[in-house]
Enzyme design. Structure first.
Site, short mmCIF file in Angstrom:
data_model
loop_
_atom_site.label_atom_id
_atom_site.label_comp_id
_atom_site.label_asym_id
_atom_site.label_seq_id
_atom_site.Cartn_x
_atom_site.Cartn_y
_atom_site.Cartn_z
N TYR A 26 28.17 42.22 38.36
CA TYR A 26 28.13 42.14 36.95
C TYR A 26 27.21 42.85 36.03
CZ TYR A 26 31.08 38.30 38.94
OH TYR A 26 31.89 37.55 39.81
N HIS A 103 37.73 40.64 32.03
CA HIS A 103 37.23 40.63 33.37
C HIS A 103 35.88 41.63 33.40
CE1 HIS A 103 39.34 37.66 34.55
NE2 HIS A 103 40.55 38.11 34.32
O1 CA2 Z 1 34.70 39.73 36.45
C1 CA2 Z 1 34.85 38.74 35.88
O2 CA2 Z 1 34.41 38.83 34.87
C2 CA2 Z 1 35.27 37.31 36.54
O3 CA2 Z 1 36.01 36.73 35.39
C3 CA2 Z 1 33.98 36.75 36.57
C4 CA2 Z 1 34.07 35.35 37.35
C5 CA2 Z 1 34.86 35.55 38.91
O4 CA2 Z 1 35.38 34.24 39.41
C6 CA2 Z 1 36.34 36.36 38.59
O5 CA2 Z 1 37.03 36.61 39.63
C7 CA2 Z 1 36.06 37.84 37.77
C8 CA2 Z 1 32.71 34.77 37.91
C9 CA2 Z 1 31.90 34.75 36.89
C10 CA2 Z 1 30.48 34.27 37.29
O6 CA2 Z 1 29.27 35.07 36.85
C11 CA2 Z 1 28.22 35.26 37.38
C12 CA2 Z 1 27.48 36.18 36.85
C13 CA2 Z 1 26.15 36.34 37.25
C14 CA2 Z 1 25.78 35.93 38.58
C15 CA2 Z 1 26.71 34.96 39.10
C16 CA2 Z 1 27.93 34.57 38.50
#
Ligand code: CA2
Length: 147
Positions: A26, A103
């Protein structure tokens, strides 16, 4: 009469952790950075932004319903609810505002359960895998669709 042209920015579950974990997936930008990137892009197009992040589906749905009163479009990263939530889809179609699905990661290059989105056929704009700059792309592509 002053008419504020406003977008609602919605970030779903766990996106408050941005910048604290999983930088390989991310990146290192925080949720605050995301909100600034989105607001700056919106300002260039004459919009202001109300931002909400919640880990609770019902809170997100209530915010989407409230957007009917004073927002003209929605930028949303639903987090994991993307792949699970009929209710979030129903909220977005129910308010009938144009929305952009964002995303940060390229969900199509990840686990197969991330390949399907309950929003994919109803989103006006989809931005996938551009990192946090994808929020600015979403604004740039969404605002021309707003009368
Ligand atoms: O890629 C994306 O933006 C997602 O929407 C992010 C979601 C995931 O479940 C989707 O499949 C794709 C997860 C968000 C969690 O974000 C975090 C950020 C940093 C550390 C842990 C989780």
């Amino acid at each position: 009469m002053v008419t504020t042209r406003r977008l609602l920015l919605v970030n779903g579950p766990n996106l408050n952790l941005l910048g604290t974990r999983e930088p390989g997936v991310y990146g290192t930008a925080t949720l605050t950075d995301v909100e600034r990137i989105t607001s700056d892009a919106a300002a260039s197009d004459g919009f202001d932004v109300r931002a909400i992040q919640s880990n609770h589906e019902g809170v997100l749905i209530d915010a989407i319903h409230a957007a009917r009163d004073d927002c003209l479009g929605i930028v949303i990263n639903p987090g994991g609810l993307t792949h699970t939530s009929v209710s979030l889809r129903d909220a977005l179609t129910g308010v009938a505002l144009p929305f952009a699905e964002v995303h940060i990661s390229d969900v199509h290059k990840r686990e197969s359960f991330r390949h399907f989105s309950y929003l994919e056929d109803v989103a006006s704009v989809r931005v996938i895998g551009e990192g946090v700059d994808g929020y600015a792309t979403a604004v740039r592509r969404l605002t021309p669709l707003i009368p």
